[in-house]
Design an enzyme around this catalytic site. Structure first.
Site, PDB file in Angstrom:
ATOM      1  N   SER A 247      22.775  44.749  58.661  1.00 32.34           N
ATOM      2  CA  SER A 247      22.824  46.066  59.170  1.00 32.34           C
ATOM      3  C   SER A 247      21.516  47.142  58.527  1.00 32.34           C
ATOM      4  CB  SER A 247      23.943  47.008  58.744  1.00 32.34           C
ATOM      5  OG  SER A 247      24.834  46.494  60.519  1.00 32.34           O
TER       6      SER A 247
ATOM      7  N   SER B 131      23.108  47.754  62.434  1.00 30.59           N
ATOM      8  CA  SER B 131      23.776  49.230  62.771  1.00 30.59           C
ATOM      9  C   SER B 131      22.596  50.221  62.556  1.00 30.59           C
ATOM     10  CB  SER B 131      25.469  49.711  62.889  1.00 30.59           C
ATOM     11  OG  SER B 131      25.355  48.940  60.752  1.00 30.59           O
TER      12      SER B 131
ATOM     13  N   LYS C 269      22.650  56.985  56.587  1.00 25.90           N
ATOM     14  CA  LYS C 269      23.758  56.704  57.771  1.00 25.90           C
ATOM     15  C   LYS C 269      24.298  57.507  57.879  1.00 25.90           C
ATOM     16  CE  LYS C 269      25.214  52.441  59.655  1.00 25.90           C
ATOM     17  NZ  LYS C 269      25.169  50.932  59.175  1.00 25.90           N
TER      18      LYS C 269
END
Lengths: 473, 473
Positions: free
Chosen positions: B187, B163, B88
């Site tokens: 997330s 996210s 990420k």
């Protein structure tokens, strides 16, 4: 040296706990006689000083009778056995009204003792009464409280400082040999300094706070105020020691340790250099110089130590205190704002406006400053600096000459004590018999967390070294 | 079951890490070949999904060549050796741009790896590239980022959730077998649920967060997203294990533990009863029922468990997240607000207004709820509940029918994951091949802090028990 008005006017002015303990055991006196003297003084001189919220005649007499009976039966609880003590009215006492200095708690009587009161009773102490506090301990002046302003025994027109103003005034006037205060930003050390007593803030987190009403829980700590370093050490011993059951009765599980200056000859003492200590008045400079001279003459190694970190503590201190204090009082502010003193209410309303992110940042800054300070202080054993930057202002004074460098009385009084509160270091204020014209001076000694023994030994060295120092025996 | 569009379209759809590892060692394939497949897929399918911010062709090829050379030389780093993974774009990668999904960090290239990346490299993993994130991880939709919205491989018009949207989309599309996400309020779990992957939030505080950009440090944790429970367990092993030097090279100091359903037959599973879980749609109810039936058929002991505490978590969750998030971004908001996505900026401006006292109270409530939940969960081993209360909304959707009981998409997506974030419990989202019409369903399993082994074993039991479950081998 000069100490006027009602300083030491009570029965215990210049008379320490060791001597009282000796008299009780030798038969020269009894706990009941000593308690009666304290009660009489609390009702007379104490009333002039407005330093008690509640005097517990009945409870104190019963406790004193029990103390005498226990000694007769062979049970000796140690040096505090039968000694009258005052407890700040922020600290819960079973069956005895505990008001926080506020109309919100008028007449409120807890069912249980705070842990520190439990320890005091286990040590045999006689709870004489509850001492005046700035309302909810939220101010360093002790002139805002449901029962009115406390008065400084050195000069009745002046404030005691606070928030433990009643405890410091009662001790400095000799009404009781020992009292408990609470210290968040300096609430033990400031009134001790302004009234002329010894006041110790122990290491953050080292004292069981159950039953002590919070102001800012990450900085609150209970501490003793007494007439000498030795008596302060006895108070600290009782506060910091757990009661444990051993057969027929409860007792504190360690014996007290008497401060001994001989253990710290050659102690390394740092005098901070930073903006904060540059802004102190002549009385504070005089006290600091006298203490430094006395310690150097007794073999301490004094150095200067640049501590600009102290100048960064004020912002995080107020942010943390504000957020935590408003959290505690939010419901009261919402439901019954009229019961607060207006100045305290205004302070709370300002505290409500500190944003959460500033609190989070202040916690971060505190961690960083604490780590940095531990590094810095590797070079010394003790820090020596003024407790307060000025003499006791008059009651209700709020403004200061801008030339002092301080924005007002509150900021000035907290300026030199709150840095150590933020960092959680133990610190003690010791009277210095010079400084101002009519008032005792004072200095603050600071040690690393957990080093109360070293701190008390060094405070005893200072006390013994000061010319004209009162030797309370 | 139905999974349309680009689900599993890449080379690793239905192909797990154990099988890839076998092929690399048997000579059927090489790390370089597998990496080339992943790179090609990332540039083709990945571009359609907008799930990568940066694909590191050169770095991945070098790492794959090194992995092959090490195996030839006899150095085998374990099951992740030569396996391509996504990281990420909130997690620092040495020499590889790390943007936090924001123009504030456009082109910013860290000099050092985050600790978790260091661990992955030590395990032999090939960092294929950086996956899309909601800007600064401050939103559960992944449709606000400097490089645009990520797209759900099951239906390109729908959001991935966030996210960690890019990581979940890339895994669910089979572009990479494993990716890292960060989970503050959900997330990792939310995009795993919406895209059809497995996502684990480890116990708060158990993963070294150095180099992972913070959102709310007391709730942030890095977690793995993969196609199966076994592969998720391998990711968790690498994240949670320290690299240590042993002679000539670094290695992870424990071997991975393969989840084994046989260890948890008879596991006690509680299904919460509370307002939050009453507000889920038919797809979530269907997934929950299917999972409960499958687990019961496999010998688990299911009970209902009243957990009204879950309904109290939302207020403290948002207060804590807001104060901590604004503290992190305050300087950026002040100096260059125009570089934020407008919705993220608005969220930050609202976060700035949370007062400090509410943050203090939220920390207190969290402590109390955590202690209460540990008591409550003494009766069960695992909690089973939906991960999200609805199917993936379309990209940029914000409003929901008020009849759903949710005020909007953000609140709804976070509703069932954020309670466990606040409390710090580990939780895993597992796909359920039924539920909605066109999308995979999901459920969330929760364990007590530190019980990841039990959690992964139970997740494997569920995965094995589900009819029609994809068995990625």
């Amino acid at each position: 040296m000069s100490a006027g008005a009602l300083s030491g006017a009570g029965p215990f002015g210049g008379l320490g706990i060791a001597e009282l303990a000796r008299r009780i055991r030798s038969g020269e006196s009894t706990a009941v006689e000593i308690t009666e003297q304290a009660l009489a003084a609390a009702h007379s001189v104490g009333a002039e000083l407005n330093c008690f919220v509640t005097v517990d005649d009945d409870g104190a007499r019963r406790a004193a009778q029990l103390a005498d009976a226990e000694l007769v039966s062979g049970l000796d609880r140690g040096p505090l056995h039968g000694i009258p003590v005052g407890v700040k009215d922020m600290i819960a006492t079973s069956g005895l009204a505990t008001t926080m200095g506020s109309r919100h708690f008028a007449g409120d009587t807890p069912a249980q003792d705070a842990s520190v009161v439990s320890s005091l009773r286990t040590a045999g102490a006689v709870i004489l009464g509850k001492t005046q506090t700035h309302e909810f301990a939220y101010g360093p002046t002790s002139d805002r409280a449901a029962t009115g302003a406390a008065r400084n025994p050195q000069d009745l027109s002046r404030m005691t400082g606070g928030s433990s103003g009643g405890s410091a005034a009662a001790v400095a006037a000799g009404l009781i040999p020992l009292a408990l205060g609470t210290d968040t930003g300096g609430s033990v050390r400031i009134p001790a300094a302004l009234c002329g007593a010894v006041g110790l803030r122990p290491t953050q987190g080292s004292i069981d706070m159950i039953g002590a009403f919070p102001l800012s829980p990450t900085m609150d700590v209970v501490g003793p105020i007494a007439g000498s370093v030795a008596d302060t050490a006895l108070g600290w011993w009782a506060l910091s020691t757990r009661p444990e059951s051993s057969g027929a009765h409860w007792s504190l599980w360690t014996a007290p340790r008497i401060p001994e200056p001989g253990r710290v000859r050659g102690v390394r003492i740092g005098q901070p250099v930073c903006d904060l200590v540059d802004r102190v008045d002549q009385s504070a400079r005089g006290g600091q110089q006298a203490a430094a001279d006395a310690l150097a003459a007794s073999g301490a190694a004094l150095t200067e130590l640049a501590l600009p970190e102290l100048d960064e503590t004020s912002g995080p201190y107020y942010d943390i205190q504000s957020a935590e204090a408003y959290e505690i009082h939010e419901e009261r502010v919402r439901r019954a704002p009229e019961l607060f003193d207006p100045e305290v209410l205004e302070r709370l309303e300002a505290a409500a406006r500190v944003p959460g992110w500033r609190y989070v940042r202040a916690l971060d800054v505190r961690r960083r400053l604490r780590a940095g300070m531990l590094d810095k202080l590797a070079a010394v054993d003790i820090v020596l600096m003024p407790t307060v930057p000025l003499e006791a202002p008059v009651i209700n004074q709020r403004d200061l000459d801008p030339n002092t460098g301080w924005s007002g009385v509150r900021e000035a009084l907290l300026a030199l004590t709150s840095p150590w509160s933020l960092l959680g270091f133990p610190a003690i204020s010791v009277p210095v018999p010079m400084g101002g014209e009519t008032m005792l001076g004072s200095v603050q000694l600071v040690a690393k967390p957990g080093q109360e023994h070293l701190l008390l030994d060094t405070a005893a060295l200072l006390e013994n070294s000061l010319p004209g120092s009162p030797k309370w025996g």
